[in-house]
Scaffold this motif. Structure first.
Motif, PDB file in Angstrom:
ATOM      1  N   ASP A   1      35.709  45.251  32.004  1.00 51.14           N
ATOM      2  CA  ASP A   1      36.775  45.777  32.487  1.00 51.14           C
ATOM      3  C   ASP A   1      36.649  47.034  33.270  1.00 51.14           C
TER       4      ASP A   1
ATOM      5  N   THR B   1      37.637  46.003  37.029  1.00 53.50           N
ATOM      6  CA  THR B   1      38.980  45.727  36.977  1.00 53.50           C
ATOM      7  C   THR B   1      39.759  47.150  36.452  1.00 53.50           C
TER       8      THR B   1
ATOM      9  N   ASP C   1      44.365  43.782  35.987  1.00 54.81           N
ATOM     10  CA  ASP C   1      43.212  42.876  36.478  1.00 54.81           C
ATOM     11  C   ASP C   1      43.317  42.192  38.004  1.00 54.81           C
TER      12      ASP C   1
END
Length: 500
Positions: A59, A63, A182
């Motif tokens: 992540d 994102t 995301d």
């Protein structure tokens, strides 16, 4: 050697322990926690297998931290143009396209991506596999890819599966469509009216960034203030800045239902018992993240979850299976990239060398920063936590509008607040609000870790003129508050005597 039988806690199924293992350590997930675990294991010559089903870097790279900070930097540049007169300029303007800004964000991700790439970790000695992992016994993981499925045996397993955005059960939300931290990076057309649900760090960072990029942003928060984990004076500073920049912040509002009326997307919310209707074009859900605990054998294996629905771990990062460990967002208690990396050291060392010595994970000095403007950083206790826990403290406060470098940079706002033990210089916690707060906090993290008090910081040379001088100045505030008055009286008499 004969086979050993192990029974998992609260689980009736028994597995045979292999006589030999394909690898010393198998890591599920190539985010911060998984990458650092694999790196350390390879560095100490263990055979380590790293399995990632999606993108290397997790992540944070793809994102989270990297794209959000890239977006924030572009947005900050625009905000500085609007302050041209503060820097002696009559006017300043720029022509930009939102799609170009988002392209820059993606380019930055691609520039950093080699740091976390398959090629780099392979060169470090890690066996990197792209595929979906499933734990099928305490020592076996089934890995499925497009081409094949195979089973790898391992002495220890590390779960570093990360987390995903929390999506609330609000009627109509799915029907109107929504963005998350995301998916927001796929935008190429700037939303005219952006509604953001959540007043925590993610919601606040993105609210300000999109507002500075020209979106009309409405931020909805069910609590009575933004960033409720911070002290009230911190929340007030951030709120004032947001309102100054035109963000419509709706506090103590509860989202009830989404709908469409006459072609317009609407949120129906409740405020003080009254219904409020809020129109928007896009809604971004930023209400925190939930651990990824399904799809790779956790349920089937009976791996215990915590009340927060994270993987339950002990002080050594072990699950209820002693040779299965967990770290990062999937385990908590903090969802920070640097905390995942911190936990990863303990995971790797305990998994590989726990038979000789195990180490308890140290959470005593966990810093964090929220990259809004003014930036907010903290380590240790703040005032509201100290009061809630009944911990006595003294407060030293230094306003940054007194700092020469802050004045020259037209950033003379914010403060440094240090909590110390009563009548001692031992630091209990620090909160910084202002330019480069996330960088300035590092000196205090170091001081707290090695039990260095404010006297040590005061005695350390800090370059003039820098923002870092503020750390020395707040130590000076503490010193002045603890000046020995009786000694000063004696010294005054002494100097009078010296004058004759």
């Amino acid at each position: 050697m004969t086979d050993t039988v192990v029974t998992a806690v609260n689980h009736d199924t028994k597995w045979r322990k292999p006589k030999k293992f394909d690898t010393n350590l198998l890591v599920i997930g190539a985010g911060s926690g998984g990458l650092v675990t694999a790196y350390i294991a390879a560095a100490v010559q263990a055979k380590v297998t790293l399995v990632e089903k999606h993108l290397m870097g997790g992540d944070c790279l793809n994102t989270g931290c990297v794209p959000s900070k890239a977006l924030i930097r572009s947005a900050k540049f625009l905000s500085q143009l609007s302050r041209a007169s503060e820097f002696g300029m009559k006017t300043a303007s720029v022509d930009f396209d939102f799609a170009d800004v988002m392209t820059r964000v993606h380019n930055i991700v691609q520039t950093i991506a080699p740091h976390d790439s398959i090629e780099r970790y392979t060169a470090l000695g890690v066996d990197v596999i792209t595929g979906t992992a499933k734990i099928i016994s305490p020592w076996q993981v089934e890995i499925s890819s497009a081409a094949s499925t195979r089973i790898i045996s391992t002495r220890s397993i590390v779960i570093a599966a990360g987390a995903k955005p929390f999506i609330p059960c609000i009627p109509g939300l799915a029907a109107v469509g929504y963005l998350t931290s995301d998916t927001v990076w796929q935008l190429r057309e700037k939303p005219k009216r952006l509604l953001i649900l959540g007043g925590g760090p993610i919601g606040c960072e993105l609210a300000q960034a999109f507002a500075r990029l020209g979106c009309h942003v409405t931020q909805l928060e069910i609590a009575s203030r933004l960033m409720s984990r911070e002290d009230t004076d911190v929340s007030a500073r951030v709120l004032a800045k947001f309102q100054q920049e035109g963000i419509s912040v709706l506090l103590a509002h509860k989202a009830l239902q989404f709908c469409t009326s006459n072609g317009e997307k609407l949120l129906i919310a409740e405020y003080q018992g009254q219904e409020v209707r809020i129109g928007f074009d896009q809604v971004l859900v930023a209400l925190g993240r939930t651990a990824n605990v399904t799809g790779y054998g956790v349920e089937e294996m009976g791996i215990t979850l915590s009340p927060r629905q994270t993987i339950a771990i002990n002080d050594f990062q072990q699950t209820n299976y002693p040779n299965i460990y967990a770290c990062g967002d999937v385990a908590g208690p903090y969802q920070f990239t640097h905390t995942a990396a911190h936990q990863a050291w303990y995971v790797a060392v305990n998994a590989l060398f726990g038979a000789f010595k195990k180490f308890r994970t140290d959470y005593s000095m966990i810093p964090w920063s929220t990259f809004v403007d003014p930036e907010v950083a903290r380590v240790g206790l703040n005032e509201q936590e100290a009061k809630a826990q009944g911990i006595a403290y003294e407060l030293s406060l230094y306003p940054l509008n007194d700092l020469d470098r802050a004045i020259t940079d037209s950033q003379a706002h914010g403060f440094i607040k240090v909590l110390t033990q009563p009548k001692k210089d031992k630091i209990l916690g620090v909160t910084i609000v202002g330019e480069h707060a996330g960088d300035l906090i590092a000196e205090f993290v170091l001081a707290m870790k090695y039990n260095l008090g404010l006297n040590k910081i005061l005695a350390t040379i800090h370059i003039y003129p820098t923002m870092a001088e503020a750390n020395k100045h707040v130590a000076g505030v503490w010193k002045r508050q603890h000046t020995p008055q009786k000694l000063l009286v004696w010294l005054a008499r002494y100097h009078r005597w010296c004058r004759g």
